[in-house]
Design an enzyme around this catalytic site. Structure first.
Site, PDB file in Angstrom:
ATOM      1  N   THR A   5      34.977  33.106  46.230  1.00 44.29           N
ATOM      2  CA  THR A   5      35.776  33.801  45.229  1.00 44.29           C
ATOM      3  C   THR A   5      35.921  32.969  43.976  1.00 44.29           C
ATOM      4  O   THR A   5      35.665  31.769  43.981  1.00 44.29           O
ATOM      5  CB  THR A   5      37.173  34.150  45.776  1.00 44.29           C
ATOM      6  OG1 THR A   5      37.735  35.154  44.960  1.00 44.29           O
ATOM      7  CG2 THR A   5      38.080  32.958  45.808  1.00 44.29           C
ATOM      8  N   SER A 161      30.128  35.097  37.362  1.00 42.47           N
ATOM      9  CA  SER A 161      29.381  35.879  38.354  1.00 42.47           C
ATOM     10  C   SER A 161      27.873  35.815  38.127  1.00 42.47           C
ATOM     11  O   SER A 161      27.096  36.074  39.044  1.00 42.47           O
ATOM     12  CB  SER A 161      29.849  37.340  38.361  1.00 42.47           C
ATOM     13  OG  SER A 161      29.357  38.050  37.241  1.00 42.47           O
ATOM     14  N   CYS A 164      27.438  31.791  39.715  1.00 40.49           N
ATOM     15  CA  CYS A 164      27.885  31.464  41.069  1.00 40.49           C
ATOM     16  C   CYS A 164      27.511  32.584  42.041  1.00 40.49           C
ATOM     17  O   CYS A 164      27.936  33.724  41.861  1.00 40.49           O
ATOM     18  CB  CYS A 164      29.403  31.249  41.071  1.00 40.49           C
ATOM     19  SG  CYS A 164      30.076  30.939  42.710  1.00 40.49           S
ATOM     20  N   THR A 167      30.391  34.707  43.717  1.00 40.43           N
ATOM     21  CA  THR A 167      31.276  35.453  42.819  1.00 40.43           C
ATOM     22  C   THR A 167      30.559  36.717  42.364  1.00 40.43           C
ATOM     23  O   THR A 167      29.395  36.654  41.982  1.00 40.43           O
ATOM     24  CB  THR A 167      31.627  34.589  41.583  1.00 40.43           C
ATOM     25  OG1 THR A 167      32.249  33.386  42.020  1.00 40.43           O
ATOM     26  CG2 THR A 167      32.561  35.318  40.633  1.00 40.43           C
TER      27      THR A 167
END
Length: 176
Positions: A5, A161, A164, A167
């Site tokens: 997350t 996003s 990663c 994410t």
């Protein structure tokens, strides 16, 4: 580093926004959920929290924090410090693998499952696997654009996003 997350908090003027992605990852290579909600309003909507880490540990940390908020009349700093003190004394709780960002109209705090409470120097803080990417993007946007906190938080997570793998771009934003 906690995987799965990214949470970012951005403060500017009298507004603060907390945003999180929706991905829950199981192990190293399995996405279990795309639309998880990792941002919650507590204490009659006056406090926003976002959590990262092991799902069960993060929920435990969030629930304990909510209890302390109720106990101390919504005083964010007092609730965080009391939670941290309780946390450090409990051998089982000390092992929680979770981080929590908590904000109200005045303060931004990072609370860890190891019993630490940190008030960041900057108006931006990020946690989770993409936290550093989101934080760097949010700092650049915060100090070099006229965007509001909600747009900064959302754009910072969109950037994270793309970098990663833990994410995604299914973003939830809450603003005070």
């Amino acid at each position: 580093m906690f995987k799965g997350t990214t949470i970012i908090a951005v403060r500017k003027g009298d507004k603060v926004s907390v945003a999180g992605d929706g991905q829950i990852t199981f192990g190293e290579n399995t996405i279990l959920k795309h639309g998880a909600k990792k941002i919650r309003r507590l204490y009659n909507g006056e406090v926003i929290v976002g959590f990262a880490g092991s799902v069960a540990d993060a929920l435990t940390l969030s629930q304990k924090f909510e209890e302390k908020l109720e106990q101390y009349g919504g005083n964010l700093k007092r609730a965080a410090v009391e939670l941290a003190q309780e946390w450090r004394k409990d051998k089982i709780l000390r092992k929680l693998e979770a981080l929590l960002i908590a904000v109200d109209k005045k303060d931004t705090l990072l609370i860890s499952g190891t019993g630490e409470v940190i008030e960041p120097d900057e108006d931006v803080i990020g946690i989770g696997s993409g936290g550093n990417y989101a934080m760097a993007a949010a700092l650049a946007l915060r100090y070099n654009t006229d965007l509001d906190t909600e747009d900064i938080a959302k754009k910072a997570l969109e950037i994270a996003s793309k970098i990663c793998v833990y994410t995604n771009n299914n973003i939830t934003v809450e603003t005070l």
